[in-house]
Each structure stands twice: as C-alpha cells, then as structure tokens.
Design a protein around this motif. Sequence first.
Motif, PDB file in Angstrom:
ATOM      1  N   ASN A 106      -3.571  -3.369   1.342  1.00 10.41           N
ATOM      2  CA  ASN A 106      -3.931  -2.809   0.033  1.00 10.41           C
ATOM      3  C   ASN A 106      -5.305  -3.325  -0.361  1.00 10.41           C
ATOM      4  OD1 ASN A 106      -1.605  -1.396  -0.556  1.00 10.41           O
ATOM      5  ND2 ASN A 106      -0.630  -3.098  -1.636  1.00 10.41           N
ATOM      6  N   LYS A 188      -6.252   5.538  -2.330  1.00 12.36           N
ATOM      7  CA  LYS A 188      -5.115   4.596  -2.313  1.00 12.36           C
ATOM      8  C   LYS A 188      -5.406   3.446  -3.282  1.00 12.36           C
ATOM      9  CE  LYS A 188      -1.216   2.741  -0.988  1.00 12.36           C
ATOM     10  NZ  LYS A 188      -1.115   1.543  -0.289  1.00 12.36           N
ATOM     11  N   ILE A 191      -4.352   4.262  -6.717  1.00  8.39           N
ATOM     12  CA  ILE A 191      -2.887   4.162  -6.900  1.00  8.39           C
ATOM     13  C   ILE A 191      -2.500   2.706  -7.147  1.00  8.39           C
ATOM     14  CG2 ILE A 191      -0.667   4.409  -5.680  1.00  8.39           C
ATOM     15  CD1 ILE A 191      -1.984   6.897  -4.266  1.00  8.39           C
ATOM     16  N   ASN A 192      -3.019   1.818  -6.299  1.00 12.79           N
ATOM     17  CA  ASN A 192      -2.693   0.393  -6.454  1.00 12.79           C
ATOM     18  C   ASN A 192      -3.299  -0.197  -7.727  1.00 12.79           C
ATOM     19  OD1 ASN A 192      -2.905   0.308  -2.987  1.00 12.79           O
ATOM     20  ND2 ASN A 192      -1.075  -0.309  -4.067  1.00 12.79           N
ATOM     21  N   ILE A 195      -0.651   1.079 -10.510  1.00 13.97           N
ATOM     22  CA  ILE A 195       0.758   0.658 -10.419  1.00 13.97           C
ATOM     23  C   ILE A 195       0.898  -0.861 -10.310  1.00 13.97           C
ATOM     24  CG2 ILE A 195       2.895   0.835  -9.060  1.00 13.97           C
ATOM     25  CD1 ILE A 195       2.082   3.673  -8.316  1.00 13.97           C
ATOM     26  N   ASN A 196       0.071  -1.478  -9.474  1.00 12.36           N
ATOM     27  CA  ASN A 196       0.287  -2.910  -9.202  1.00 12.36           C
ATOM     28  C   ASN A 196       0.097  -3.774 -10.445  1.00 12.36           C
ATOM     29  OD1 ASN A 196       0.400  -1.599  -6.744  1.00 12.36           O
ATOM     30  ND2 ASN A 196      -0.379  -3.323  -5.596  1.00 12.36           N
ATOM     31  N   ASN A 206       8.360   0.357 -10.445  1.00  7.17           N
ATOM     32  CA  ASN A 206       7.322   1.399 -10.411  1.00  7.17           C
ATOM     33  C   ASN A 206       7.701   2.604 -11.280  1.00  7.17           C
ATOM     34  OD1 ASN A 206       6.147  -0.290  -8.604  1.00  7.17           O
ATOM     35  ND2 ASN A 206       6.288   1.072  -6.829  1.00  7.17           N
ATOM     36  N   VAL A 248       3.340   8.822  -6.658  1.00 10.59           N
ATOM     37  CA  VAL A 248       3.827   7.560  -6.065  1.00 10.59           C
ATOM     38  C   VAL A 248       4.824   6.878  -7.002  1.00 10.59           C
ATOM     39  CG1 VAL A 248       3.151   5.296  -5.156  1.00 10.59           C
ATOM     40  CG2 VAL A 248       1.768   7.302  -4.649  1.00 10.59           C
ATOM     41  N   THR A 252       8.422   6.126  -5.478  1.00  4.25           N
ATOM     42  CA  THR A 252       8.809   4.710  -5.271  1.00  4.25           C
ATOM     43  C   THR A 252       9.464   4.158  -6.538  1.00  4.25           C
ATOM     44  OG1 THR A 252       6.633   3.888  -6.017  1.00  4.25           O
ATOM     45  CG2 THR A 252       6.863   4.337  -3.659  1.00  4.25           C
ATOM     46  N   SER A 257       6.487  -3.215  -7.206  1.00  2.52           N
ATOM     47  CA  SER A 257       5.217  -3.226  -6.469  1.00  2.52           C
ATOM     48  C   SER A 257       4.987  -4.598  -5.845  1.00  2.52           C
ATOM     49  CB  SER A 257       4.060  -2.888  -7.406  1.00  2.52           C
ATOM     50  OG  SER A 257       3.737  -4.024  -8.194  1.00  2.52           O
ATOM     51  N   SER A 258       4.090  -4.624  -4.869  1.00  2.00           N
ATOM     52  CA  SER A 258       3.803  -5.906  -4.198  1.00  2.00           C
ATOM     53  C   SER A 258       3.239  -6.924  -5.192  1.00  2.00           C
ATOM     54  CB  SER A 258       2.837  -5.682  -3.040  1.00  2.00           C
ATOM     55  OG  SER A 258       1.687  -5.012  -3.492  1.00  2.00           O
TER      56      SER A 258
HETATM   57  O1  KPL Z   1       1.350  -0.085  -2.268  1.00  2.00           O
HETATM   58  C1  KPL Z   1       2.096  -0.302  -3.197  1.00  2.00           C
HETATM   59  C2  KPL Z   1       2.361  -1.708  -3.532  1.00  2.00           C
HETATM   60  O2  KPL Z   1       3.368  -2.036  -4.105  1.00  2.00           O
HETATM   61  O3  KPL Z   1       1.500  -2.532  -3.173  1.00  2.00           O
HETATM   62  C3  KPL Z   1       2.665   0.824  -4.007  1.00  2.00           C
HETATM   63  C4  KPL Z   1       2.112   2.116  -3.475  1.00  2.00           C
HETATM   64  C5  KPL Z   1       2.294   0.662  -5.432  1.00  2.00           C
HETATM   65  C6  KPL Z   1       4.166   0.948  -3.865  1.00  2.00           C
HETATM   66  O4  KPL Z   1       4.860  -0.015  -4.538  1.00  2.00           O
END
Ligand code: KPL
Length: 303
Positions: A106, A188, A191-192, A195-196, A206, A248, A252, A257-258
């Motif tokens: 990521n 990408k 997205i991170n 969400i992250n 998520n 996403v 998910t 998330s990570s």
């Molecule tokens: O890549 C992700 C992460 O958690 O690091 C997502 C796409 C947000 C999925 O949880």
Amino acid sequence: MQDKTPIVFPKLAIVGKGAIGGLIGFKCHQLGYDYQHLIKIQQQQAVTVTDISGVSHNLTPHTSVIAEPDQFDLLILPVKAYQVLPVLVQLQPFIQPQHIIMLLHNGMGTIEQVRKQLPNNPLIAATTSYGAFKPDVNRLIETGLGQTHLGWLANVDTALKQSIEPILSKLLPPSKWHQDINLALWKKLAINAVINPLTAIHNLKNGELADIKYSTSISNICDEIAKVMSALGYLVDSAELVENVQQVITATANNYSSMHQDIKFKRQTEIAFINGYVTSKATELNIEVPHNLRLVEQVRRLE
Ligand code: KPL
C-alpha cells in the motif's frame, strides 16, 4: 546494462510470510515455481491454506534466512511500505544488478527510495486488491479475489519482459500490465488515503464508512488527491476516485483496514506513504491539501 538473456525458470524470493506473501508462496507451490520465503529465523513450518472456495491445502513452504538467502533472480516485496528500504539494505550484498525487484504494498514513495539504493535493477511496481488473512502463523485464508496491476518502472529488454510477465501474471490473477503503472498506483492510493485513516481514527469497519456522515470527508480527501494527480499529468475526476472508494467500501464492508489493525495492535502505520505521500507531492506542486494533512496529524497522534 541489463542482462539480455531471458530467464526461463526464474528463482523467486518472497520477503516475509505475511498474508499476501504467504498467498504468493502458495501459488508458487501450486504452479511448481522455484521459490523461497525469506524470513528472519529459519523454521520449516507447515501451513494450512484455505482457498477462496473453502478447500484446505497443507504445505510446508520453502524458506531461507534473510541474512543468508538462497540464490534468486526475482525478489518480491509484499511488505509494509516502510520496510522496503531496510529490507533492501539488508539484502544489498546478495542483489546483483540484473536481479528483478518487485514492490507490492500500500502507499507510494518507495520507488524513489529503491531507485536511489539500486539504480540499475529492473523494477516492477504492483498493487493488488486480493484479500488474504492470517489468523495465526499456521493458517492462511484467501478471503477475496481481486485484480492485480503491474508495470515496469524503466525500459527493460523485451525478452526479459516476455519471460517474466506470464510468470508473474499467474501469481495473483487476474492481472493487468500497464505501460505507466503510476496511474493505477495513484488510484489505489486514493482508496487507501480515504479508507485507512478514517477507519483507524473513528474505529470502524470499512463498511461503516458508507454512512452519509462520512461522505463530505470522503469527497474532500478525493478532491485534493484529484488536484495533485491532475497536476502530475494523471487527469482524473474526483467523482471517479469517490466511486472507486465506495466500491471498495462495499466490497470489503466486513473487513477492518490494515491501518485500523495497525493502530489497534500498536504497530507503525503506513500513513507516511499514503496521505503523507499526497501531502509531500502537494507541497512540491504548491497545492493545498488541508484534509490529507489533518489525517496525517490525527493518525500520528494515535500511533
Ligand atoms: O488495502 C486496504 C487496506 O486495508 O490496507 C483496503 C483496500 C482499504 C481494504 O481494507
């Protein structure tokens, strides 16, 4: 100058045995590839891999110690962004200029670091939306099939491309090779970048980000990233980034998330390589990104 001899059966080295690394090792095992996991302390440990259809497979992955790796042609780094440089520094004595390095993590910003450290090696950057989960050291569960995007970061010999691409394409299918991987990496990253940090700061799954109360934040973060991307020549509409994020979030919904997990288990996060990368590019370009900046500060406080 890169070696022009095509590599027919490359020896793969996968750094670590994290969820995605473990999945790649499992695929190598199934495909009969020559592979090793590079781990800190030597141990042959059996793993049960449950694939997406629920079928379990037992295997003992090939491992060697990172301080003394067996020979390899292609080094895959499915590690945290902040681990890439330290791992390469540690492996430097064993890396020859013809060895191929593949980044898979990521965030962004490691390409610049790797280029300084290993200026001549063929370099591949990849991003995947595969889902994998390791409940403990002996179990690995494939939780979702996702697309993998890959691209070379310098002009490499066609023969080398032709020998390596089909091999890597089979590891996390379906995969798509890009002429310029940066656009896929930025998409990408967006997205991170939403969400992250939001799931980490507000302690959410998520899917909880689908609540209307987060929609303004999501648009603000994406607007800023779209401005930076456009200034770099990757013309994109903020609405497209928001739509990707929403997809996403839905796909998910049940996952953490990570970054949420990193905060929960008091580990370092990848914030410097996600929203931190956005803010550093924005500074270079003289673009204001207050929402991304705030997320960096908030996550830093939680770390
Ligand atoms: O890549 C992700 C992460 O958690 O690091 C997502 C796409 C947000 C999925 O949880």
